[in-house]
Write an enzyme that holds these catalytic residues in place. Sequence first.
Site, PDB file in Angstrom:
ATOM      1  N   ASN A 289       0.863  -1.201  -0.279  1.00 22.54           N
ATOM      2  CA  ASN A 289      -0.026  -0.016  -0.055  1.00 22.54           C
ATOM      3  C   ASN A 289       0.861   1.249   0.159  1.00 22.54           C
ATOM      4  OD1 ASN A 289      -2.315  -1.443  -0.025  1.00 22.54           O
ATOM      5  ND2 ASN A 289      -2.666  -1.322   2.146  1.00 22.54           N
TER       6      ASN A 289
ATOM      7  N   ARG B  53     -10.547  -5.356 -13.828  1.00 20.46           N
ATOM      8  CA  ARG B  53      -9.363  -6.000 -13.476  1.00 20.46           C
ATOM      9  C   ARG B  53      -9.751  -7.410 -13.444  1.00 20.46           C
ATOM     10  NH1 ARG B  53      -5.884  -2.327 -10.926  1.00 20.46           N
ATOM     11  NH2 ARG B  53      -6.738  -0.477  -9.896  1.00 20.46           N
TER      12      ARG B  53
ATOM     13  N   HIS C  31     -15.293   1.857 -15.067  1.00 20.20           N
ATOM     14  CA  HIS C  31     -15.211   1.037 -13.700  1.00 20.20           C
ATOM     15  C   HIS C  31     -16.397   0.146 -13.363  1.00 20.20           C
ATOM     16  CE1 HIS C  31     -14.541   0.962  -9.204  1.00 20.20           C
ATOM     17  NE2 HIS C  31     -13.436   0.306  -9.735  1.00 20.20           N
TER      18      HIS C  31
ATOM     19  N   ARG D  90     -14.409   1.775   4.593  1.00 17.04           N
ATOM     20  CA  ARG D  90     -13.525   1.187   4.839  1.00 17.04           C
ATOM     21  C   ARG D  90     -12.054   1.900   5.025  1.00 17.04           C
ATOM     22  NH1 ARG D  90     -11.824  -1.699   0.032  1.00 17.04           N
ATOM     23  NH2 ARG D  90     -10.075  -0.225  -0.146  1.00 17.04           N
TER      24      ARG D  90
ATOM     25  N   HIS E 173     -15.264  -4.636   0.094  1.00 17.27           N
ATOM     26  CA  HIS E 173     -15.211  -3.779  -1.181  1.00 17.27           C
ATOM     27  C   HIS E 173     -16.720  -3.414  -1.766  1.00 17.27           C
ATOM     28  CE1 HIS E 173     -14.218  -3.785  -5.369  1.00 17.27           C
ATOM     29  NE2 HIS E 173     -13.139  -3.051  -5.008  1.00 17.27           N
TER      30      HIS E 173
END
Length: 707
Positions: free
Chosen positions: A48, A371, A431, A560, A588
Amino acid sequence: MSKFNKSKNFINRELSWIEFNKRVLEECKNTDHPIFERLRFLSITSSNLDEFFMVRVGSLIDQMKAGFHKPDPSGLTPEEQLSSIYTNVTKLVAKQCSYYNRSLKIALGKEDIRFLKMNDLNETQLKFVQNYYRKNVFPVLTPMLLDSSSAFPLLLNKSLNIGLILKQNNEKFFATVQVPSVLPRIIRVPSESGLHIILLEDIIKLNLKTLFGTKDILSYGCYRITRNADLTLDEEGAEDLLEAIEESLKQRKWAAAIRLELEKGIDKDIVRTLEKELEVSKNQEYILNVPIDLTFLNKLISIKEYSYLCYDTIKPLNPLRDVEDEDMFSVISKKDILLSHPYESFDPVINLVRQSAEDPSVLAIKQVLYRVSGNSPIVKSLIKAAENGKQVTVLVELKARFDEENNILWAKQLEKSGCHVIYGLVGLKTHCKLLLIVREEKDGIKRYVHMGTGNYNDVTAKIYTDLGLFTSNPYFGEDASVIFNMLSGRSIPKELKKTCIAPLNLRERFLYLIEREENNALNEKPARIIAKMNSLVDKHIIEALYKASSTGVKIHLIVRGICCLRPGIKGVSENITVISIVGRFLEHSRIFYFYNDGEEDLYLSSADWMTRNLDRRVELLFPIEEIDIKNKLKEILDMQLKDTIKARALNNNGSYSNIDKRGKKQSLDSQKLFYESTLAAAENSSNKIESLKKKWREEGFEVRQTE
């Protein structure tokens, strides 16, 4: 300026992100996790930080160099943000080192897993290491010495290197050698028991004299640089987007250095040379008393014989496990179906695409891929469908950051197989998560749709919490067709029946839904908003939430990661609570609940409440209409809001604290409860299910009967 948009009402985005990474790092201390899972969290924090520096810090440095001094919504200029980032990251890195040295290494030692240094090697191990070096390492190494006739070598982004100071003819020279990434960094050495390891850089250090032909090596030490990866792509001027992105990937490897990681004790002459040649300042340096780049721990975690030190592989429930492949379409025709990953299997999505590729009644498949995994079964099915003569349209988002290379490879394979591959709209990332299957049936053409909050990635579906909806509702089918026509034909849809999309009308829809609750509160009606997402950054959305809160709307946020909203401001956000949940699974999913005077509207979306999602991406928001699915989503929100173990509450000063457990009957881990209920359902154990429901009711949950 209204009382809602004052800079003191906002938390800086970058500092909020650092707080998020602190919460991830906290999981390293949690001894309820198996030791390898604790290592995984440490590796995640390192990964990260790499991305944070390459993208966020890189962008701020670019702004500062360009003379851009405008403050962000929290009132901080780019210079002030960088100063705070450097201070806070230094503290975060110190915690990483402390956890590794004082806790994790000790816990590994109890499992007889040890990292050896040169002085720890016995005669047998030393012989093994020297032989390994001669056969495998030496042929790959490229030593480079810097003298007056040579330029400083180009160092690859995120590469680990060893810097040296040599003495030749009474003169000092700087030299460097890259630790080759093509070789394993973890080398297992012979031992009578357990797992004894030496790192590749330590093997190279032991043999540096073989590289430079001199015994006068005065000092050496490891270092690693991070380069700016925030490269802006001129899409308008790019005739071939594929080639343009491939070129930008090459640039990323050699962009300006923005961080320098140094091994503790490294010679000052090495540091001075690196500072001068890389043009980095002291506040961009981080001195580590642990191995540099802790992402290597992922390799340790993956050693199969020690898998018992990880969590057992999750056993997701397949709610369609009794459905044969040929019945998938008939099942979706009967009612909408919601899948909750990773507790419920991603297999039905894979199976639907695979079946569609083989089904002679299927005429067309259209899908957005943002992805996907490296060995994607969905992509393979799309290729098969095209080979079978079906109309296959795939939007591959080439600008999915750090997945560009993988997506380019898939795009080329899809094109070769005969798929229509499109790359989205200029200036926008696509997206949204959308799959459309067009099928010829007895009653005519019928459309089947899958919409979700997460990517079509069979690997991450096992570790990310996400939600996906199957539907044959003709209104959703019409909307899906319109959206795909917009993406391929560059058209602007005149009307959507059920859904909203960014950047056309998604922001307006969210603002309307928030304002409707505000108006209900003003009319003395009960008003409530619950929103679950990854990040909350957008200033206008935050101001709308503040305004709604000030009228009495009860707002509960489950965010989150980054949250720029500051709760607990008198007269502004007193009615807003914010929690963050970091646990075994990455939260998510995006769920949005609006009380709507008792009508209770629920939506799922691919979008967070971030400016980029609402203005610079193609995103999808879709309503949930079936009562049993609504109930399921309300239970998810209800449980997470009452989590007392993994949840952390956002404080007014931007920090996070544990949930106050006073008055609570027992501790509650929402992820654990979701998984337990899934296992009970998978075993068809009515006793276990009833026991869990009783437990939830005792905790105050509204356990609803679903159809």
